[in-house]
Design an enzyme around this catalytic site. Structure first.
Site, PDB file in Angstrom:
ATOM      1  N   THR A  42      -4.909  -3.044   8.306  1.00 31.31           N
ATOM      2  CA  THR A  42      -3.673  -3.059   7.528  1.00 31.31           C
ATOM      3  C   THR A  42      -2.499  -2.865   8.470  1.00 31.31           C
ATOM      4  O   THR A  42      -2.568  -2.041   9.395  1.00 31.31           O
ATOM      5  CB  THR A  42      -3.652  -1.956   6.456  1.00 31.31           C
ATOM      6  OG1 THR A  42      -2.320  -1.845   5.919  1.00 31.31           O
ATOM      7  CG2 THR A  42      -4.071  -0.607   6.997  1.00 31.31           C
ATOM      8  N   ASP A  47      -6.939   1.062   2.150  1.00 31.10           N
ATOM      9  CA  ASP A  47      -7.490   2.121   1.308  1.00 31.10           C
ATOM     10  C   ASP A  47      -8.130   1.584   0.028  1.00 31.10           C
ATOM     11  O   ASP A  47      -9.124   2.128  -0.453  1.00 31.10           O
ATOM     12  CB  ASP A  47      -6.439   3.189   0.988  1.00 31.10           C
ATOM     13  CG  ASP A  47      -5.191   2.631   0.310  1.00 31.10           C
ATOM     14  OD1 ASP A  47      -5.128   1.399   0.103  1.00 31.10           O
ATOM     15  OD2 ASP A  47      -4.302   3.420  -0.018  1.00 31.10           O
ATOM     16  N   ASP A  71       0.192  -1.467   7.760  1.00 35.69           N
ATOM     17  CA  ASP A  71       0.966  -0.287   7.369  1.00 35.69           C
ATOM     18  C   ASP A  71       0.643   0.963   8.176  1.00 35.69           C
ATOM     19  O   ASP A  71       1.415   1.928   8.170  1.00 35.69           O
ATOM     20  CB  ASP A  71       0.752   0.019   5.883  1.00 35.69           C
ATOM     21  CG  ASP A  71       1.159  -1.137   4.988  1.00 35.69           C
ATOM     22  OD1 ASP A  71       2.080  -1.884   5.375  1.00 35.69           O
ATOM     23  OD2 ASP A  71       0.553  -1.305   3.921  1.00 35.69           O
ATOM     24  N   ASP A  79      -1.434   3.263   7.493  1.00 35.52           N
ATOM     25  CA  ASP A  79      -1.376   4.359   6.526  1.00 35.52           C
ATOM     26  C   ASP A  79      -2.757   4.886   6.137  1.00 35.52           C
ATOM     27  O   ASP A  79      -2.943   5.419   5.042  1.00 35.52           O
ATOM     28  CB  ASP A  79      -0.619   3.917   5.264  1.00 35.52           C
ATOM     29  CG  ASP A  79      -1.276   2.739   4.562  1.00 35.52           C
ATOM     30  OD1 ASP A  79      -2.211   2.145   5.129  1.00 35.52           O
ATOM     31  OD2 ASP A  79      -0.863   2.411   3.438  1.00 35.52           O
ATOM     32  N   ARG A  96       4.656  -0.057   2.670  1.00 34.55           N
ATOM     33  CA  ARG A  96       4.356   0.648   1.409  1.00 34.55           C
ATOM     34  C   ARG A  96       5.041   2.010   1.414  1.00 34.55           C
ATOM     35  O   ARG A  96       6.259   2.085   1.504  1.00 34.55           O
ATOM     36  CB  ARG A  96       2.845   0.770   1.204  1.00 34.55           C
ATOM     37  CG  ARG A  96       2.148  -0.553   0.973  1.00 34.55           C
ATOM     38  CD  ARG A  96       0.824  -0.378   0.275  1.00 34.55           C
ATOM     39  NE  ARG A  96      -0.037   0.584   0.934  1.00 34.55           N
ATOM     40  CZ  ARG A  96      -1.210   0.962   0.451  1.00 34.55           C
ATOM     41  NH1 ARG A  96      -1.660   0.472  -0.691  1.00 34.55           N
ATOM     42  NH2 ARG A  96      -1.955   1.841   1.103  1.00 34.55           N
ATOM     43  N   ARG A 105      -7.923  -9.913  -4.094  1.00 31.22           N
ATOM     44  CA  ARG A 105      -8.043  -8.662  -4.837  1.00 31.22           C
ATOM     45  C   ARG A 105      -8.888  -8.943  -6.074  1.00 31.22           C
ATOM     46  O   ARG A 105      -8.652  -9.905  -6.789  1.00 31.22           O
ATOM     47  CB  ARG A 105      -6.660  -8.124  -5.206  1.00 31.22           C
ATOM     48  CG  ARG A 105      -5.782  -7.909  -3.978  1.00 31.22           C
ATOM     49  CD  ARG A 105      -4.468  -7.252  -4.327  1.00 31.22           C
ATOM     50  NE  ARG A 105      -3.561  -7.243  -3.200  1.00 31.22           N
ATOM     51  CZ  ARG A 105      -3.574  -6.350  -2.209  1.00 31.22           C
ATOM     52  NH1 ARG A 105      -4.473  -5.387  -2.220  1.00 31.22           N
ATOM     53  NH2 ARG A 105      -2.702  -6.413  -1.226  1.00 31.22           N
ATOM     54  N   GLY A 115      -4.767  -6.912   1.610  1.00 32.62           N
ATOM     55  CA  GLY A 115      -3.778  -7.654   2.387  1.00 32.62           C
ATOM     56  C   GLY A 115      -4.309  -8.033   3.755  1.00 32.62           C
ATOM     57  O   GLY A 115      -4.994  -7.245   4.399  1.00 32.62           O
TER      58      GLY A 115
END
Length: 329
Positions: free
Chosen positions: A131, A108, A133, A135, A177, A77, A16
């Site tokens: 990212t 990740d 996120d 995360d 997410r 992707r 992303g």
């Protein structure tokens, strides 16, 4: 591999997109130029690596990029990269182009691919966490997270205007997410009455009771920020219907912010973070490091092992949950 043996470095973005990726690419390219190392841009992530979609980059190739969202190298992707045959094609293209090392910018999934590739071909790779996120384990912040936060807060501020005008309850779904960082921090920053995050399962009944207390305390409208991975918020339309059935005092509306959170010009913080990490990536490679991620810890740029970065996401700051509870009274 010592400093003198690295003559050409490739850079790609994968997964992303996130605001600040362009700033990171810019820093990687110009750091290469500073060290008299050639830099090659790889388009469309691992898919472009497999297809040999390469282009030499110099300092002028990345002008006027620092303020642009997204990634000019594009992202994709790649299912083929998940196969040994696909990774072999990628390695063959790298060797044919005489690329000695790789900088990968992503999340990740990007790092998992890099780890496997390094194990199979012993190829030097350094990753940058890109990212929204936030995360990725081992770094306090990821590239794009700060910009996404500001985008969410600005959107909620505007939603609150209409909520106040019509005495409405708004459920605002944000990305992240399985991590609640965006929801928790943006919720505090926007003054949300409740924040639903996957790290803390509030439950429907407790949410209803909380909203009833807010109503009794004199609040005529409410904002509930919902992380997309929260247990009771995963079906946000179903949650809205449940609230309508159990809380007639409010007119309940739903807003899903979606991919707006990934776009836009990166914040100053993300531009600086991306620049620091990009320079740090080239420093690491030229100092003989490989199979590492560049992270920021206590405002210092450090290197951590790729595998450490995949050991779950950063833990949610429990003190922020307390702040949210106190300030939403």
């Amino acid at each position: 591999m010592n400093k003198t043996s690295i003559k050409r470095i490739g850079v790609l973005t994968s997964g992303g997109d996130a605001p600040g990726m362009n700033a990171a690419i810019r820093a990687v390219v110009r750091s290469c130029v500073y060290h008299n190392v050639e830099c090659v841009g790889i388009f469309r992530g691992y898919e472009g690596l497999i297809e040999g979609d390469f282009q030499p980059l110099d300092a002028r190739s990345v002008k006027n990029l620092i303020n642009r969202g997204g990634t000019f190298l594009k992202s994709a992707r790649s299912k083929e990269f998940m196969t040994k045959e696909g990774r072999q094609k990628a390695y063959d293209h790298l060797k044919k182009a005489e690329i000695d090392a790789l900088v990968t910018i992503g999340g990740d999934g990007t790092f998992k691919g890099a780890i496997v590739f390094n194990e199979e071909f012993d190829f030097p790779i350094v990753g940058l966490p890109g990212t929204i996120d936030n995360d990725i384990n081992g770094t306090d912040y990821t590239i794009g997270y700060d910009t996404a936060l500001n985008t969410v807060v600005e959107a909620i501020d505007k939603i609150r205007d209409t909520a106040n005008s019509h005495n409405r309850l708004f459920l605002v779904e944000v990305m992240g997410r399985d991590a609640g960082d965006i929801a928790l921090n943006a919720g505090i920053g926007a003054g949300a009455e409740e924040i639903l995050i996957p790290e803390q399962n509030m439950g429907r009944d407790r949410l209803i009771e909380s909203l009833k207390r807010s109503k009794k305390s004199g609040k005529s409208s409410s904002i509930v920020v919902v992380a997309e991975g929260d247990q009771i918020g995963k079906n946000i339309l179903g949650l809205a219907e449940y609230i309508r059935e159990n809380l007639e005092e409010y007119e309940c509306k739903v807003t899903v912010l979606g991919h707006i959170q990934r776009g836009g010009s990166p914040s100053c913080y993300d531009r600086v973070l991306a620049s620091r990490m990009g320079v740090g990536a080239i420093d690491a490679l030229l100092n003989g490091e490989r199979d590492v991620m560049i992270a920021i810890v206590h405002n210092k740029i450090v290197s951590i092992d790729f595998k450490e970065s995949l050991k779950g996401s950063n833990k949610i700051d429990e003190s922020l949950i307390r702040v949210a509870d106190i300030t939403s009274i």
